[in-house]
Design a protein around this motif. Structure first.
Motif, PDB file in Angstrom:
ATOM      1  N   THR A   9       0.852  -1.190   0.000  1.00 51.26           N
ATOM      2  CA  THR A   9       0.000   0.000   0.000  1.00 51.26           C
ATOM      3  C   THR A   9       0.884   1.234   0.000  1.00 51.26           C
ATOM      4  N   THR A  10       0.683   2.122  -0.952  1.00 50.17           N
ATOM      5  CA  THR A  10       1.458   3.360  -1.012  1.00 50.17           C
ATOM      6  C   THR A  10       0.525   4.546  -0.776  1.00 50.17           C
ATOM      7  N   GLY A  11       1.132   5.691  -0.525  1.00 47.17           N
ATOM      8  CA  GLY A  11       0.345   6.886  -0.306  1.00 47.17           C
ATOM      9  C   GLY A  11      -0.407   6.867   1.004  1.00 47.17           C
ATOM     10  N   ALA A  12       0.043   6.044   1.956  1.00 43.32           N
ATOM     11  CA  ALA A  12      -0.612   5.946   3.265  1.00 43.32           C
ATOM     12  C   ALA A  12       0.279   6.585   4.323  1.00 43.32           C
ATOM     13  N   GLU A  13      -0.332   7.243   5.274  1.00 38.33           N
ATOM     14  CA  GLU A  13       0.407   7.871   6.363  1.00 38.33           C
ATOM     15  C   GLU A  13       0.114   7.147   7.670  1.00 38.33           C
ATOM     16  N   VAL A  14       1.150   6.518   8.235  1.00 46.07           N
ATOM     17  CA  VAL A  14       1.002   5.866   9.530  1.00 46.07           C
ATOM     18  C   VAL A  14       0.983   6.953  10.602  1.00 46.07           C
ATOM     19  N   THR A  15      -0.020   6.877  11.487  1.00 45.58           N
ATOM     20  CA  THR A  15      -0.158   7.913  12.516  1.00 45.58           C
ATOM     21  C   THR A  15       0.108   7.399  13.923  1.00 45.58           C
ATOM     22  N   ALA A  16       0.051   6.078  14.121  1.00 44.68           N
ATOM     23  CA  ALA A  16       0.303   5.542  15.466  1.00 44.68           C
ATOM     24  C   ALA A  16       0.587   4.047  15.392  1.00 44.68           C
ATOM     25  N   ILE A  17       1.385   3.586  16.344  1.00 44.84           N
ATOM     26  CA  ILE A  17       1.657   2.155  16.506  1.00 44.84           C
ATOM     27  C   ILE A  17       1.542   1.843  17.995  1.00 44.84           C
ATOM     28  N   THR A  18       0.937   0.723  18.326  1.00 44.48           N
ATOM     29  CA  THR A  18       0.864   0.313  19.729  1.00 44.48           C
ATOM     30  C   THR A  18       1.840  -0.823  19.972  1.00 44.48           C
ATOM     31  N   PRO A  19       2.318  -0.983  21.195  1.00 44.88           N
ATOM     32  CA  PRO A  19       3.272  -2.064  21.492  1.00 44.88           C
ATOM     33  C   PRO A  19       2.734  -3.456  21.202  1.00 44.88           C
ATOM     34  N   ALA A  57      13.813   7.543  15.865  1.00 50.69           N
ATOM     35  CA  ALA A  57      13.122   8.707  16.429  1.00 50.69           C
ATOM     36  C   ALA A  57      11.685   8.789  15.933  1.00 50.69           C
ATOM     37  N   VAL A  58      11.463   8.523  14.652  1.00 53.05           N
ATOM     38  CA  VAL A  58      10.104   8.522  14.119  1.00 53.05           C
ATOM     39  C   VAL A  58       9.285   7.407  14.753  1.00 53.05           C
ATOM     40  N   LEU A  59       9.890   6.235  14.906  1.00 55.28           N
ATOM     41  CA  LEU A  59       9.182   5.123  15.536  1.00 55.28           C
ATOM     42  C   LEU A  59       8.768   5.476  16.957  1.00 55.28           C
ATOM     43  N   ALA A  60       9.664   6.123  17.702  1.00 57.16           N
ATOM     44  CA  ALA A  60       9.331   6.528  19.070  1.00 57.16           C
ATOM     45  C   ALA A  60       8.112   7.457  19.065  1.00 57.16           C
ATOM     46  N   GLY A  61       8.059   8.379  18.125  1.00 58.30           N
ATOM     47  CA  GLY A  61       6.923   9.288  18.040  1.00 58.30           C
ATOM     48  C   GLY A  61       5.628   8.555  17.752  1.00 58.30           C
ATOM     49  N   LEU A  62       5.674   7.557  16.880  1.00 53.92           N
ATOM     50  CA  LEU A  62       4.479   6.782  16.556  1.00 53.92           C
ATOM     51  C   LEU A  62       4.003   5.963  17.750  1.00 53.92           C
ATOM     52  N   LEU A  63       4.953   5.585  18.615  1.00 54.91           N
ATOM     53  CA  LEU A  63       4.624   4.832  19.821  1.00 54.91           C
ATOM     54  C   LEU A  63       4.247   5.741  20.982  1.00 54.91           C
ATOM     55  N   GLY A  64       4.366   7.054  20.792  1.00 53.63           N
ATOM     56  CA  GLY A  64       4.074   7.999  21.852  1.00 53.63           C
ATOM     57  C   GLY A  64       5.138   8.047  22.930  1.00 53.63           C
ATOM     58  N   GLU A  65       6.380   7.799  22.514  1.00 50.05           N
ATOM     59  CA  GLU A  65       7.499   7.753  23.462  1.00 50.05           C
ATOM     60  C   GLU A  65       8.506   8.857  23.156  1.00 50.05           C
ATOM     61  N   PRO A  66       9.362   9.207  24.122  1.00 41.17           N
ATOM     62  CA  PRO A  66      10.406  10.202  23.847  1.00 41.17           C
ATOM     63  C   PRO A  66      11.366   9.700  22.777  1.00 41.17           C
ATOM     64  N   VAL A  97      17.810  -6.101  15.629  1.00 41.84           N
ATOM     65  CA  VAL A  97      16.636  -5.368  15.146  1.00 41.84           C
ATOM     66  C   VAL A  97      15.666  -5.030  16.282  1.00 41.84           C
ATOM     67  N   ALA A  98      16.110  -5.172  17.514  1.00 37.09           N
ATOM     68  CA  ALA A  98      15.215  -5.012  18.662  1.00 37.09           C
ATOM     69  C   ALA A  98      14.872  -3.556  18.931  1.00 37.09           C
ATOM     70  N   THR A  99      13.664  -3.364  19.462  1.00 35.27           N
ATOM     71  CA  THR A  99      13.238  -2.082  20.028  1.00 35.27           C
ATOM     72  C   THR A  99      12.894  -2.359  21.493  1.00 35.27           C
ATOM     73  N   GLY A 100      12.250  -1.417  22.139  1.00 34.33           N
ATOM     74  CA  GLY A 100      11.831  -1.636  23.516  1.00 34.33           C
ATOM     75  C   GLY A 100      10.599  -2.509  23.645  1.00 34.33           C
ATOM     76  N   HIS A 101      10.073  -2.998  22.511  1.00 31.80           N
ATOM     77  CA  HIS A 101       8.847  -3.788  22.527  1.00 31.80           C
ATOM     78  C   HIS A 101       9.047  -5.063  21.707  1.00 31.80           C
ATOM     79  N   PRO A 102       8.769  -6.223  22.271  1.00 27.84           N
ATOM     80  CA  PRO A 102       9.058  -7.493  21.591  1.00 27.84           C
ATOM     81  C   PRO A 102       8.386  -7.649  20.236  1.00 27.84           C
ATOM     82  N   ARG A 103       7.220  -7.010  20.045  1.00 25.54           N
ATOM     83  CA  ARG A 103       6.497  -7.203  18.791  1.00 25.54           C
ATOM     84  C   ARG A 103       6.800  -6.129  17.744  1.00 25.54           C
ATOM     85  N   ILE A 104       7.625  -5.171  18.094  1.00 30.09           N
ATOM     86  CA  ILE A 104       8.007  -4.099  17.159  1.00 30.09           C
ATOM     87  C   ILE A 104       9.495  -4.252  16.841  1.00 30.09           C
ATOM     88  N   LEU A 105       9.822  -4.435  15.582  1.00 27.63           N
ATOM     89  CA  LEU A 105      11.205  -4.639  15.161  1.00 27.63           C
ATOM     90  C   LEU A 105      11.604  -3.577  14.136  1.00 27.63           C
TER      91      LEU A 105
END
Length: 475
Positions: free
Chosen positions: A207-217, A244-253, A440-448
């Motif tokens: 899917t192109t032309g889509a804007e991701v606005t949020a991701i949950t853990p 940094a963008v991923l942190a913003g989508l997760l609502g984190e610093p 490839v780890a982040t602070g959340h096991p399901r987000i890579l």
């Protein structure tokens, strides 16, 4: 991607990226992607700024070290890269395997690197790269040729004690174990197109032309497309955005992020410009990487000037001519006319120069700095050979760090998503999960992470995606 950047000019330019080195053949073959890369005939050409470009160093067939008074450096130059290969040839295959620790990586290099491997490992990973460069060769110009790979998109002096420049240097020499940077036939759009076709062939829905606005853990993604909000959930979310963008989508610093540090000027020429150095042809000079005002002292002086908030003068630049190696990106008419593309990559232009100013004014300033630097070694002004578009405008397009941040959401305009990391873990890093073992780890096991922000991401490589997929399969 490739685009028709200039109105009415039938040429496909890679507006942001340009060459390919770090894309493993294994990934291409596993996907069945139809990607063709070809080698450039020459390695580099560097006009000597001390002579105004009337002499220069050609590296490749029939190298000309003597022309710049550096005949004694030719053996040291070749030996420097030979020693680097004792490290890169051993490390390269490890980038698509679970992470080694620093000590394991060192042992792996020493086990197969032969005599001098330990010294080469230390030169790259333990002390500022300037020390190895200045020990290897004596000419300021030759030292600069060696040093530029440490500074592409990285704002640092070559003697920076943090060694961020060493990490950049290593990645630029890692590809294939040799550090060759090859030309993608058809432009970078042919690479992304082939990957997309391979993904679709394996059942992926794009899917192109889509804007991701949020991701949950827990793996829910909210995005906007076709004027509506959508939500989709998955066991894993693989994110090819900056940390940094991923942190913003997760609502984190946002985590700390290094500033981007480059400007890219795309040009369409009626023909290649004449050189002041009459001993080389334009095809030889532009057939590899053309270095402009990149002696070691110029590189460090440019960094210091940019640190003080000023655009370097002269601006260190390097040039790449895609169409000389791959004319397929030009229409038959352009090809027959002798037209060529030219990409000029300016170093030491940190995002801080643009972050608080007028974008358009700084774009014009940087464009002028790039073209002035280039003109300092040419026998004619570059403007005299620039093609005009359908509206009579010069075919000159400048992409700054602000453009990268605004158009591609790359934090601070950093082409490596905020800074490269060593392609191995530190000895005390936890490697207790598949995501951590694959880098490839982040602070959340399901987000890579699956892009340049992953441990071994950076450049056009596919390595981050491959390693994220391996972590998912292992999980």
């Amino acid at each position: 991607m490739s685009a028709h950047a200039f109105d009415g000019v039938d040429a496909r330019l890679s507006r942001y990226s340009y060459l390919v080195s770090l894309l493993p053949r294994r990934i291409v073959d596993d996907l069945g992607a139809r990607i063709r890369l070809v080698k450039r005939r020459y390695s580099s050409y560097t006009p000597d700024p001390a002579t105004g470009g009337s002499t220069g160093l050609l590296v490749g067939p029939q190298s000309t070290f003597g022309a710049v008074g550096a005949a004694a450096d030719e053996a040291g130059f070749e030996d420097f890269y030979r020693r680097c290969r004792t490290v890169t040839e051993r490390l390269w295959p490890t980038l698509t395997a679970p992470l080694m620790t620093r000590e394991q990586a060192r042992g792996h290099v020493l086990a197969g690197g032969g005599e001098g491997a330990d010294d080469a490992w230390a030169a790259i990973t333990a002390t500022p790269i300037s020390e190895a460069i200045t020990a290897a060769v004596h000419s300021d110009l030759v030292r600069g040729v060696l040093a530029t790979d440490a500074l592409i998109g990285t704002f640092a002096r070559t003697d920076d004690p943090s060694l961020v420049q060493n990490i950049c240097f290593l990645y630029h020499l890692l590809g294939g174990g040799t550090g060759d940077w090859d030309v993608p036939v058809g432009g970078m759009g042919a690479v992304s197109g082939a990957l997309a076709a391979a993904a679709a062939g394996h059942g992926a829905e794009i899917t192109t032309g889509a804007e991701v606005t949020a991701i949950t853990p827990d793996g829910e993604v909210t995005y906007r497309a076709d004027g509506r909000e959508h939500r989709i959930g998955a066991r894993y979310v693989l994110a090819n955005v900056t940390p940094a963008v991923l942190a913003g989508l997760l609502g984190e610093p946002a985590p700390p992020s290094a500033p981007g540090s480059q400007v890219k000027v795309n040009l369409m020429l009626r023909r290649l410009p004449r050189l002041r150095d009459t001993t080389v042809t334009a095809e030889q000079a532009f057939g590899g990487t053309f270095h402009v005002n990149e002696t070691l002292s110029q590189l460090d002086a440019a960094h210091d000037r940019a640190t003080a908030g000023e655009v370097p003068n002269p601006l260190p630049c390097e040039i790449y001519c895609h169409s000389l190696t791959d004319p397929s990106i030009l229409s038959d008419e352009l090809r027959a006319s002798g037209a060529q593309t030219l990409t000029v990559f300016g170093l030491h232009t940190p995002h801080s120069l643009l972050a608080h100013g007028d974008d358009e004014r700084m774009r014009n300033t940087l464009t002028s700095a790039v073209l002035t630097s280039l003109n300092s070694v040419l026998a004619e002004p570059i403007h005299d050979v620039v093609l005009e578009d359908a509206a009579g405008r010069l075919c000159i397009e400048t992409k700054t760090t602000a453009d990268l941040e605004r158009s591609l959401n790359m934090t601070g305009g950093h082409i490596f998503h905020g800074g490269l990391q060593w392609p191995f873990a530190e000895d005390d890093d936890p490697l207790d999960t598949p995501a951590r073992r694959w880098g490839v780890a982040t602070g959340h096991p399901r987000i890579l992470l699956c892009g340049s922000g992953s441990r071994r991401g950076g450049a056009v490589s596919g390595i981050g995606g491959h390693n994220a997929a391996m972590a998912v399969l292992a999980g």
